[in-house]
Motif scaffolding. Structure first.
Motif, PDB file in Angstrom:
ATOM      1  N   ILE A   1       0.832  -1.200   0.000  1.00 19.72           N
ATOM      2  CA  ILE A   1       0.000   0.000   0.000  1.00 19.72           C
ATOM      3  C   ILE A   1       0.870   1.255   0.000  1.00 19.72           C
TER       4      ILE A   1
ATOM      5  N   ARG B   1      -9.417  -1.324  -6.128  1.00 19.73           N
ATOM      6  CA  ARG B   1      -9.879  -2.102  -4.978  1.00 19.73           C
ATOM      7  C   ARG B   1     -10.110  -3.565  -5.354  1.00 19.73           C
TER       8      ARG B   1
ATOM      9  N   MET C   1      -6.891  -5.258  -5.308  1.00 17.52           N
ATOM     10  CA  MET C   1      -6.457  -5.496  -3.940  1.00 17.52           C
ATOM     11  C   MET C   1      -7.212  -6.671  -3.315  1.00 17.52           C
ATOM     12  N   ARG C   2      -8.479  -6.804  -3.654  1.00 16.36           N
ATOM     13  CA  ARG C   2      -9.252  -7.937  -3.110  1.00 16.36           C
ATOM     14  C   ARG C   2      -8.702  -9.270  -3.618  1.00 16.36           C
TER      15      ARG C   2
ATOM     16  N   ARG D   1      -5.817 -10.183  -1.303  1.00 12.88           N
ATOM     17  CA  ARG D   1      -6.275 -10.724  -0.029  1.00 12.88           C
ATOM     18  C   ARG D   1      -6.764 -12.165  -0.192  1.00 12.88           C
TER      19      ARG D   1
ATOM     20  N   ASN E   1     -15.050  -0.466   1.042  1.00 12.79           N
ATOM     21  CA  ASN E   1     -14.166   0.696   0.904  1.00 12.79           C
ATOM     22  C   ASN E   1     -13.530   1.092   2.236  1.00 12.79           C
TER      23      ASN E   1
ATOM     24  N   TYR F   1     -12.686  -0.706   4.674  1.00 14.02           N
ATOM     25  CA  TYR F   1     -11.611  -1.624   5.040  1.00 14.02           C
ATOM     26  C   TYR F   1     -10.269  -1.114   4.495  1.00 14.02           C
ATOM     27  N   TRP F   2     -10.274  -0.685   3.232  1.00 16.51           N
ATOM     28  CA  TRP F   2      -9.050  -0.191   2.616  1.00 16.51           C
ATOM     29  C   TRP F   2      -8.676   1.191   3.133  1.00 16.51           C
TER      30      TRP F   2
ATOM     31  N   LEU G   1      -4.978   2.944   2.284  1.00 15.36           N
ATOM     32  CA  LEU G   1      -4.920   3.017   0.825  1.00 15.36           C
ATOM     33  C   LEU G   1      -5.604   4.296   0.357  1.00 15.36           C
TER      34      LEU G   1
END
Length: 420
Positions: free
Chosen positions: A311, A342, A345-346, A349, A398, A400-401, A406
């Motif tokens: 990040i 996003r 990014m998911r 994870r 959103n 969460y990031w 981020l």
């Protein structure tokens, strides 16, 4: 001028600039960090060679980098000692030449920027100049003829020692695979002296365009001329091509030079569109493609790195990118890019969770019910498909990031615009 160029104050300013810019070593391998200690020992001998007129610049190290739109660009990396001397020369040339450069020239000039060039282009279009001559100078930095360039430098520089030194830098040659190649023409991109010399060379073009009453914006060798009709644009393209090739002895790339409607024109990564009687700034599609290419690298699932470090890398890149593209008027494009980021990014994870049992447990922990957690935790669907699912969007929303730090493009755009 020679004494001013080699004065202690000018050299210290040049040294600070070279050290601040860092950059790769030249052909001798010396780094910018090694330059200052080296000068403490060797500068008296270098100065003596300069004063005696026997100093010989080293050949530049050739570096070839791909162009974003295809093809290659050749850069010349001088050794750090020559970068220091070139910077010292540039610092005395700029005050002499820059005050009389055109107000429509924006590249590599103090107090000038790409944003200013884009704003000038927008005003020209708003004033009814809906056709644009997109002039492409073919390999400009490689084709500059030394005699033509030096004649223009000599218009305002009478010190023969300075002229002789500049000429030697132009003729220093290029080191290719350990072999010195002569440089009969051109001024290598990447040297501190190249920007001011390029503006000196193209000042004649600026003056000719101004004399003819044309609206234009130039950033280095990137030239746009704004006219009211296609017929006028075609006429201007032909006449300006003659000036460039006959007077400046450069070459216009006839395949890339073109006449286009203003809404199809791009400049320095930006484009334009009309709405509500006004002209607005947008991002060029090629710039969006380059952004996605870089984000793909930073969000590669094959790159094993802690999430906080990843990040941090993404934030560094997007901060610089948004600092440049804050000029865009419509933030909708940033919302789309944010969602795409996003989703990338998911994916990461999801891969980090690895095993079905871990995925199921993490989904439960993040608020997904037992049935859906079990169903999606054991899913064999691909990463991109799962990253776009409502289940993963709900479990990694959103917020969460945001909590992980981020930075999103749209919120950055709003912050920069309100601050500006």
């Amino acid at each position: 001028m020679w004494e001013l160029m080699l004065s202690k104050e000018n050299l210290l300013a040049a040294l600070s600039r070279v050290e601040g810019n860092r950059g790769a070593p030249g052909a001798d391998g010396m780094t910018t960090a090694e330059l200052r200690p080296w000068l403490l020992v060797h500068w008296p001998a270098v100065r003596a060679e300069l004063d005696a007129g026997i100093y010989r610049p080293a050949p530049v190290r050739q570096v070839i980098i791909p162009k974003p739109g295809g093809g290659e660009r050749m850069l010349g990396v001088p050794r750090v000692l020559d970068r220091l001397i070139q910077q010292a020369i540039a610092q005395v040339l700029v005050p002499i030449f820059d005050p009389e450069f055109s107000g429509s020239s924006f590249g590599f000039r103090p107090g000038r920027s790409a944003h200013q060039a884009v704003r000038v282009a927008r005003r020209a279009i708003e004033d009814g100049n809906r056709w644009v001559v997109d002039l492409d100078l073919d390999r400009f930095f490689d084709r500059v003829q030394h005699d033509v360039l030096m004649a223009r430098v000599a218009r305002k520089v009478s010190d023969r020692r300075v002229l002789k030194l500049i000429r030697r830098y132009l003729e220093a040659g290029i080191m290719v695979d350990g072999v010195k190649m002569p440089s009969a023409e051109g001024t290598p991109q990447g040297s501190p002296l190249s920007p001011v010399l390029s503006n000196i060379m193209l000042d004649d073009l600026d003056r000719e365009l101004f004399k003819r009453g044309h609206r234009f914006a130039r950033y280095a060798d990137d030239v746009r001329i704004f006219v009211r009709s296609r017929r006028a644009a075609m006429r201007v393209l032909g006449s300006v091509t003659a000036v460039v090739e006959q007077r400046l002895k450069l070459k216009v790339n006839r395949e890339k030079s073109k006449v286009v409607p203003a809404h199809l024109m791009t400049m320095l990564g930006f484009g334009f569109y009309a709405r509500g009687g006004k002209v607005w700034v947008r991002i060029d599609r090629k710039a969006l493609t380059r952004w996605k290419d870089r984000i793909r690298e930073l969000t590669s699932r094959r790159w094993s790195i802690a999430m906080d470090e990843r990040i941090a890398e993404i934030n560094r890149f997007t901060a610089g990118w948004m600092g440049y593209f804050q000029l865009v008027d419509a933030p909708r494009v940033f919302s789309d890019l944010d969602e795409w980021l996003r989703r990338r990014m998911r994916q990461i994870r999801w891969k980090e969770w690895k095993r079905p049992r871990t995925r199921q447990a993490m989904l439960r922990k993040l608020g997904i019910n037992e049935q859906l957690s079990r169903e999606w935790g054991g899913s064999s669907k691909g990463y991109w498909r799962i990253a776009g699912s409502s289940v993963l969007a709900r479990s990694l929303p959103n917020a969460y990031w945001d909590d992980l730090g981020l930075r999103m493009l749209k919120s950055t755009w709003h912050r920069l615009r309100s601050a500006g």
